[in-house]
Design an enzyme around this catalytic site. Structure first.
Site, PDB file in Angstrom:
ATOM      1  N   HIS A   1      -0.488   6.438   6.392  1.00  0.00           N
ATOM      2  CA  HIS A   1       0.059   6.216   5.059  1.00  0.00           C
ATOM      3  C   HIS A   1       0.376   7.559   4.415  1.00  0.00           C
ATOM      4  O   HIS A   1      -0.174   8.589   4.824  1.00  0.00           O
ATOM      5  CB  HIS A   1      -0.953   5.467   4.172  1.00  0.00           C
ATOM      6  CG  HIS A   1      -0.919   3.989   4.329  1.00  0.00           C
ATOM      7  ND1 HIS A   1      -1.342   3.357   5.476  1.00  0.00           N
ATOM      8  CD2 HIS A   1      -0.515   2.996   3.480  1.00  0.00           C
ATOM      9  CE1 HIS A   1      -1.207   2.043   5.321  1.00  0.00           C
ATOM     10  NE2 HIS A   1      -0.693   1.808   4.121  1.00  0.00           N
TER      11      HIS A   1
ATOM     12  N   SER B   1       0.798  -1.227   0.000  1.00  0.00           N
ATOM     13  CA  SER B   1       0.000   0.000   0.000  1.00  0.00           C
ATOM     14  C   SER B   1       0.832   1.280   0.000  1.00  0.00           C
ATOM     15  O   SER B   1       0.348   2.330  -0.425  1.00  0.00           O
ATOM     16  CB  SER B   1      -0.943   0.008   1.209  1.00  0.00           C
ATOM     17  OG  SER B   1      -0.232  -0.170   2.415  1.00  0.00           O
TER      18      SER B   1
END
Length: 289
Positions: A265, A40
């Site tokens: 993230h 990811s």
């Protein structure tokens, strides 16, 4: 004289046109064939615009930005949730990522290893434990309570898996430049935390988690070197833009993102910073080739 001059001029123009066409054809034939692999942190979940709903892949992730910058033809198979096992084996309905490689591949980037050590699960555990001792380091105590550090052990166990991935890339794409891309700075490099509802980590656990990420990146760098691959450090150029920074200066989102991105993230700015690090790495290494 006039006719001859015209004919010579016409011939010269035609020759120039043919040469230009040949050069264009040569450039087309030699356009860099770039394949991006990874998890990811490479696919960039929720970063606009999402181009693949299954893998949560953005068209502004670092592979897309690098491909645009260097003028490469990109095949991006990075996928959220991918582990080292998913490089050679299917991830549900998603084919093995190594299947995207062939002997014509010129450049490969890969960011992988975080899911192998269960870093998302680690963060979830740390968030739950923070309420028990918000000023202490309950997460560190939890993962080191047996006398050894279980996260460090997981990183060590992941090392040979990363080595296997690099060998797999070499086997499928023997002529490619292979670049292992590390993880960006998630937590304050100075160890000073920002415990809050949006960052539910105990004060003493920020430095512990920072150190574990550095261990992970260190392992990736070593395996890249041992496997004859290049390593790109995305940690150093993102220091000061961790999840504790204010919106606008924050390239890593909190547990409750304010800018489109998955929790903890990179947002679009973070992916752009990672792309810049990769581009500099490619240029720097190319100058020594």
């Amino acid at each position: 004289m006039t006719v001859g001059t015209v004919l010579l001029s016409t011939g010269a123009a035609l020759a120039t046109s043919v040469a230009a066409s040949a050069d264009a054809a040569t450039d087309s034939r030699h356009k860099v064939d770039y394949v991006a692999l990874g998890d990811s942190y490479a696919s960039a979940p929720l970063v606009p615009d999402q181009s693949d709903a299954t893998c949560l892949r953005s068209d502004h992730n670092y592979p897309s930005l690098v491909a645009h910058s260097v003028g490469a033809t990109l095949t991006d198979v990075s996928c959220a949730g991918a582990t080292t096992a998913h490089m050679a084996s299917a991830q549900g309905a998603v084919p093995a990522q190594l299947d995207a490689l062939d002997r014509g591949t010129d450049l490969v980037t890969v960011t992988v290893g975080g899911n192998d050590i269960g870093f998302s699960t680690v963060l979830g555990t740390c968030a739950q434990l923070s309420a028990t001792d918000p000023a202490g380091a309950p997460c560190r105590t939890h993962f080191t309570g047996t006398g050894s550090d279980t996260i460090t052990e997981s990183i060590e166990q992941t090392a040979p898996k990363v080595a296997q991935v690099i060998r797999g890339i070499r086997h499928r794409a023997p002529h490619a430049r292979v670049v292992v891309v590390g993880y960006p700075d998630l937590f304050p490099d100075n160890g000073v935390g920002c415990t809050s509802a949006k960052v539910p980590l105990a004060a003493g656990d920020f430095s512990y988690l920072r150190d574990k990420e550095k261990e992970l990146n260190g392992m990736l760098a070593r395996q890249a070197r041992r496997g004859g691959a290049e390593y790109v450090n995305t940690y150093a150029p993102t220091v000061g833009h961790d999840l504790c920074q204010p919106t606008g200066n924050r390239w890593i989102e909190t547990f409750a993102p304010e800018t489109p991105a998955a929790p903890v993230h990179p947002n679009a700015a973070g992916e752009s910073a990672m792309a810049g690090a990769v581009e500099r790495g490619l240029s720097r290494h190319a100058s020594h080739r």
